[in-house]
Every structure is written in C-alpha cells, then in structure tokens.
Design an enzyme around this catalytic site. Structure first.
Site, short mmCIF file in Angstrom:
data_model
loop_
_atom_site.label_atom_id
_atom_site.label_comp_id
_atom_site.label_asym_id
_atom_site.label_seq_id
_atom_site.Cartn_x
_atom_site.Cartn_y
_atom_site.Cartn_z
N TRP A 129 17.62 36.94 -24.96
CA TRP A 129 18.82 36.10 -24.88
C TRP A 129 18.58 34.82 -25.67
O TRP A 129 17.54 34.17 -25.48
CB TRP A 129 19.10 35.79 -23.41
CG TRP A 129 20.29 34.90 -23.16
CD1 TRP A 129 21.50 34.99 -23.75
CD2 TRP A 129 20.36 33.81 -22.23
NE1 TRP A 129 22.34 34.02 -23.26
CE2 TRP A 129 21.66 33.29 -22.32
CE3 TRP A 129 19.46 33.24 -21.34
CZ2 TRP A 129 22.09 32.20 -21.56
CZ3 TRP A 129 19.88 32.17 -20.57
CH2 TRP A 129 21.18 31.66 -20.68
N ASP A 210 14.58 37.94 -15.07
CA ASP A 210 15.94 37.41 -15.23
C ASP A 210 16.91 38.55 -14.92
O ASP A 210 16.88 39.59 -15.60
CB ASP A 210 16.10 36.92 -16.68
CG ASP A 210 17.44 36.24 -16.91
OD1 ASP A 210 18.27 36.21 -16.00
OD2 ASP A 210 17.64 35.75 -18.04
N ALA A 212 20.83 39.08 -14.69
CA ALA A 212 22.16 38.50 -14.87
C ALA A 212 23.27 39.55 -14.79
O ALA A 212 24.45 39.19 -14.85
CB ALA A 212 22.22 37.77 -16.20
N LYS A 245 28.49 37.28 -13.80
CA LYS A 245 29.14 38.47 -14.33
C LYS A 245 29.57 39.44 -13.24
O LYS A 245 30.69 39.93 -13.26
CB LYS A 245 28.21 39.19 -15.30
CG LYS A 245 28.12 38.55 -16.66
CD LYS A 245 27.04 37.54 -16.78
CE LYS A 245 27.04 36.93 -18.17
NZ LYS A 245 26.04 35.89 -18.31
C1 LMR Z 1 25.71 35.71 -23.03
O1 LMR Z 1 24.56 36.07 -23.31
O2 LMR Z 1 26.65 35.86 -23.81
C2 LMR Z 1 25.99 35.10 -21.69
O3 LMR Z 1 24.83 35.09 -20.92
C3 LMR Z 1 26.64 33.77 -21.77
C4 LMR Z 1 25.73 32.69 -22.25
O4 LMR Z 1 25.65 31.67 -21.56
O5 LMR Z 1 25.09 32.83 -23.29
#
Ligand code: LMR
Length: 397
Positions: A129, A210, A212, A245
């Site tokens: 990420w 993590d 999410a 989410k």
């Molecule tokens: C993403 O990866 O698009 C989401 O987790 C939103 C973000 O905060 O980046």
C-alpha cells in the site's frame, strides 16, 4: 520560518480521486481509491450501519469522554471478529486500542514498536500500500522491502519471500497483509501462511499484520485465517484492523490496534503503553464509527444483515473479476485469467506509469500510477470499454 517547506506532490492514491473529480467527461471511470462501489457506482452506507446509527442517536444520552483506548465494547467485538471467538487462545495476552481508522491503528502500532525498540526495521511487501512507507517512516521505523509479487507471472513470488524472511535478523518487524493484498490482490493460501508462520516463529520475527478488507475476499473467517494461525505460532504480534471498507464507515475513522504479548504480565504493561501513546497523539479516538460497529456486531439481527450485505459486496467483486478477466483476454489476446484468482478490491495491471497517464488523458479511465485498479469501480456497463481501452494502450506499447 515556513519558507523551508516545499510543495507536496499529489498523493499516489488520493490524488487520483482529485484528478477524477476535475474531469468533465461524462463517461469517465474511477478505478482509483479503494472504496466499494455498488451496481450504480455509489459507495453506500450499509443498511445495518444506518439502522445502528438511528438506534444510537435515539439512545445516546452523553458524549462525555471515554478513554485513550476508546470504546471497550467495540474493542472486544472487533478482536473476536479478527482472532475468532476463542481469540486464538490468546485472550490473556491481548491489549486493544481503538484507533482513528486502519491508518491510525498502523500509526499507533508503529509508535509502540518505536518506543519498544528505537531504530526498528519494518519490512513491507514489494509492492505494498503506497501509504505504508510514509506512515511507518513518520512514526520512526526504518522501512525496507521483502519480495512478494512476481510481475512476470502476475502471481506470488512465494519462494523468494519465504527465503528472504528466513534470513532476517531476530526482532525484525514484518508487515503482512492479512487478506486482499493491496495493491496486487494476490494472497497466500493457508499452507503458505502456515509456512510463513513457522519462519516468523523460528527466526523470532515480529509480525505486524494489516487487515483492511476482512470479508471482502472470501468470507469473514477465511480472510482472518492468516492472523489466527500466526497468533497461535508466535509469542508476540501486532494487528491493525480497519472497519472502513467492510462496514462502509470510511470517513468515521474506525480501527483497532491489537497487541499480542508474550504473557499476561507483559500484556498489562503494553495496554498502559497503548493508552499513553494514544493520549499523546489524539488523546481519544473519535467515537461514532466505533459505537456503530459495536452496535452492529452486538445486535444479532443487525449483525446478520451486515454479514449478508458484506457477502453481497464480496460476491459482486468476485463476479466483476471474472468479467474483467474475460473481457481483457478477449480484447488483448493475452491471458488475464490471473485476475480471477486474486481477491479483494485490487489487482495490478502490467502497465507503465506513462500508459496509466494515457488511459487517464485519452480514455478518462483513472487508476493509481502503478497500474492498481479498484475492481469495484468496474460495472457490467463499463467493463467492455475499460477492457478495450486498456488493451489499446497496452498494444501501443
Ligand atoms: C486505498 O488503498 O485506496 C485505500 O486504503 C484508501 C487510502 O487511504 O489509500
């Protein structure tokens, strides 16, 4: 005094949303930020969440402070959702802190690690990420990468990953995505998680997981299998959970940090540390989202309704995966079947940054600069156009 500050480049993910908003095209497609979208392209508030909000507003008599670690009901409910009802046998070793979203939980965890051992190195998957690196770095951790994804096969580089982890020094922090890997959608299977858990235990590494997207890959239990398995194998771990989410409460900033300690005595020390750190950064986490999630999970009827809605979301994403894989294969002549095997909101297309810009400027299709797409942004109505545009840009080289 402030002249030394320089202009900040657009955020690799949020910048896509900003650019999309400005585009006047009527057939633009947003495959950028990771938010769930329904058949109409909207990001709904789940019905169970709306009902819980109404109940809460009717029943709430005070907004007085809670505590730096937030709402205990939320913390316990989300811990059970994450670790399973038996808390993976680690109930006495757990310390929990509600945090402002998954990002707040990651930040709190990183500050906790930095307090425990200054200069700790956190290894993140390559790729990961986009916000992991600045977020963990800002909390004082050094960030390095471990092999994860093979862009030639669009699959997992599992042997290289395992070999790399097996050579790390003890106490290295290993950041793992529990499920629905962001940005690739490429997850480990249970046997692979078991092998990773054994290496983490053998090398005395510190997993920082993590999560999410629980429930948006396979289902609530299978998406958390990695965490439950690791919690049984290692003495200590951290888990950062986001409710953004799966409960659709993105802007309510609702998350949890769970620290699994080596024993009960350590856990009571660590619980105090979490409260201390939270007090220095946000004093107390925001209440509303956590109160709503607590109510949904604690009310059998709302919980059942939420599970049904979440299952619908996951099924929709997985059927869009099949549709996109088929359309891309037809349009390009190359095999995109791997998109069907991946899970969660994202897959990463084999596109260069310039090709991503061409898709945006000439086709009004928006995605992250590394080719990450939000599958939920696709619909049966736009899928053929999206696939043909991507194939056109890929063929142009
Ligand atoms: C993403 O990866 O698009 C989401 O987790 C939103 C973000 O905060 O980046």
């Amino acid at each position: 005094m402030f002249e030394s500050l320089t202009r900040v480049p657009p955020d690799p993910i949020l910048g896509v949303s900003a650019a999309f908003q400005k585009d006047p095209s009527t057939d633009k497609v947003d495959l950028g930020v990771g938010v769930y979208k329904d058949e109409a392209g909207k990001t709904p508030v789940p019905r169970a969440v709306r009902r819980a909000e109404q109940d809460l507003i009717a029943a709430q008599t005070t907004k007085a402070y809670l505590s730096p670690v937030g709402n205990p009901g939320f913390n316990t409910q989300v811990a059970a959702l994450t670790f399973g009802v038996d808390l993976a046998g680690r109930k006495a070793d757990l310390s929990l802190a509600q945090a402002p979203g998954g990002s707040g939980a990651l930040h709190l965890g990183a500050l906790f690690l930095a307090a425990a051992r200054a200069g700790s190195i956190a290894y993140v998957s390559d790729p990961t990420w986009a916000n992991h690196l600045p977020l963990l770095g800002a909390a004082g951790l050094k960030v390095e990468r471990y092999p994860y994804y093979d862009a030639h096969t669009n699959g997992l580089a599992f042997d290289r990953m395992l070999g790399f982890l097996d050579a790390l020094p003890a106490d290295s922090v290993v950041v793992l995505h529990a499920c629905c890997h962001n940005p690739t959608g490429q997850d480990l299977d249970v046997a692979q998680w078991q092998a990773v858990a054994e290496v983490l235990a053998k090398r005395r590494l510190l997993p920082f997981v993590d999560m999410a997207y629980q429930g948006l890959g396979e289902d609530l239990d299978r998406d958390a299998a990695s965490i439950r398995l690791i919690a049984k194998a290692v003495p200590e771990m951290l888990v950062a959970v986001s409710c953004s989410k799966n409960f659709g409460v993105y802007r309510e900033r609702t998350g949890l940090l769970a620290v699994v300690s080596a024993n009960t005595e350590q856990a009571s020390i660590h619980a105090g540390q979490l409260g201390r750190i939270a007090r220095t950064v946000w004093s107390m986490p925001p209440d509303h989202g956590a109160a709503v999630v607590d109510r949904v999970l604690a009310t059998p009827e709302l919980r059942q309704e939420w599970v049904t809605e979440l299952t619908h979301m996951a099924n929709r994403i997985n059927s869009l995966r099949s549709l996109l894989a088929e359309k891309l294969t037809t349009a390009s002549g190359a095999d995109f079947g791997w998109i069907k095997q991946q899970r969660g909101m994202f897959s990463r297309l084999p596109l260069r940054a310039e090709q991503v810009v061409t898709l945006r400027e000439q086709h009004h299709i928006y995605m992250a600069p590394d080719g990450r797409i939000n599958i939920a942004g696709i619909s049966p109505a736009n899928c053929t156009r999206v696939a043909e545009s991507i194939a056109t840009v890929m063929k142009a080289g």
